[in-house]
Design a protein around this motif. Structure first.
Motif, PDB file in Angstrom:
ATOM      1  N   ASP A 120       0.952  -1.137  -0.137  1.00 31.48           N
ATOM      2  CA  ASP A 120       0.024   0.173   0.134  1.00 31.48           C
ATOM      3  C   ASP A 120       1.018   1.303   0.031  1.00 31.48           C
ATOM      4  OD1 ASP A 120      -2.291  -1.294  -0.134  1.00 31.48           O
ATOM      5  OD2 ASP A 120      -2.768  -1.377   2.204  1.00 31.48           O
ATOM      6  N   ASP A 121       2.088   1.234   0.884  1.00 32.40           N
ATOM      7  CA  ASP A 121       2.850   2.416   0.900  1.00 32.40           C
ATOM      8  C   ASP A 121       3.454   2.565  -0.685  1.00 32.40           C
ATOM      9  OD1 ASP A 121       2.484   2.732   3.761  1.00 32.40           O
ATOM     10  OD2 ASP A 121       4.423   1.293   4.051  1.00 32.40           O
ATOM     11  N   CYS A 122       3.806   1.627  -1.426  1.00 30.48           N
ATOM     12  CA  CYS A 122       3.979   2.086  -2.906  1.00 30.48           C
ATOM     13  C   CYS A 122       3.057   2.651  -3.845  1.00 30.48           C
ATOM     14  CB  CYS A 122       5.081   0.741  -3.696  1.00 30.48           C
ATOM     15  SG  CYS A 122       6.082   0.330  -2.827  1.00 30.48           S
ATOM     16  N   ARG A 123       1.786   1.855  -3.420  1.00 31.21           N
ATOM     17  CA  ARG A 123       0.665   2.421  -4.340  1.00 31.21           C
ATOM     18  C   ARG A 123       0.199   3.930  -4.120  1.00 31.21           C
ATOM     19  NH1 ARG A 123      -4.338   2.914  -2.479  1.00 31.21           N
ATOM     20  NH2 ARG A 123      -3.882   1.662  -0.835  1.00 31.21           N
ATOM     21  N   ILE A 124       0.419   4.222  -2.740  1.00 30.78           N
ATOM     22  CA  ILE A 124       0.034   5.483  -2.252  1.00 30.78           C
ATOM     23  C   ILE A 124       1.145   6.722  -2.706  1.00 30.78           C
ATOM     24  CG2 ILE A 124      -0.079   7.112  -0.231  1.00 30.78           C
ATOM     25  CD1 ILE A 124      -1.404   4.534   1.238  1.00 30.78           C
ATOM     26  N   GLY A 125       2.444   6.187  -2.538  1.00 33.65           N
ATOM     27  CA  GLY A 125       3.655   7.039  -2.987  1.00 33.65           C
ATOM     28  C   GLY A 125       3.469   7.358  -4.543  1.00 33.65           C
ATOM     29  N   PHE A 126       3.276   6.158  -5.179  1.00 33.52           N
ATOM     30  CA  PHE A 126       2.994   6.279  -6.811  1.00 33.52           C
ATOM     31  C   PHE A 126       1.917   7.459  -7.062  1.00 33.52           C
ATOM     32  CE2 PHE A 126       1.526   5.141 -10.869  1.00 33.52           C
ATOM     33  CZ  PHE A 126       2.332   5.116 -11.648  1.00 33.52           C
ATOM     34  N   TYR A 127       0.952   7.170  -6.555  1.00 32.78           N
ATOM     35  CA  TYR A 127      -0.321   8.083  -6.963  1.00 32.78           C
ATOM     36  C   TYR A 127       0.052   9.497  -6.398  1.00 32.78           C
ATOM     37  CZ  TYR A 127      -2.487   4.196  -9.213  1.00 32.78           C
ATOM     38  OH  TYR A 127      -2.750   3.131  -9.969  1.00 32.78           O
TER      39      TYR A 127
END
Length: 116
Positions: A25-32
């Motif tokens: 989830d951290d990567c998903r949030i960081g990407f967006y």
């Protein structure tokens, strides 16, 4: 399923569904969040000025309305007649202080404790 790389950090990911692109989830949030920041920056560069300050900056920028304007030249830096305070202002400055309005903060009730 086939192992992929995380779109954000590049770590290997075994997706649970075909549409999964991130390892956490951290990567998903960081990407967006990064995508949003870039989109906002592009939008701010492309849009027209919407405040007075932005209009003034655009006018003064290279290629703006005032880009080729000659620099300002001050012809006289001092006023020709020395400015003095008006009589009514000097009279107000010499008035005595007003007496208090019979209110003393020291005798007001203590309001730190509120009873219900």
């Amino acid at each position: 399923m086939i192992e992929r790389k995380c779109t954000y950090c590049g770590n290997p990911v075994i997706p649970r569904e075909a549409k999964h692109k991130f390892c956490s989830d951290d990567c998903r949030i960081g990407f967006y969040a990064e995508e949003r920041r870039e989109a906002v920056a592009r939008l701010r560069q492309e849009r027209e000025a919407s405040t007075y300050f932005e209009h003034a900056q655009a006018d003064a920028a290279p290629g703006g309305r005032f880009a080729n304007a000659a620099p300002l030249h001050v012809t006289r830096a001092e006023p020709s007649v020395p400015l003095t305070a008006p009589d009514w202002s000097r009279a107000m400055a010499s008035m005595p202080d007003e007496p208090p309005l019979n209110e003393d903060v020291n005798w007001l009730p203590d309001m730190t404790v509120v009873e219900r």
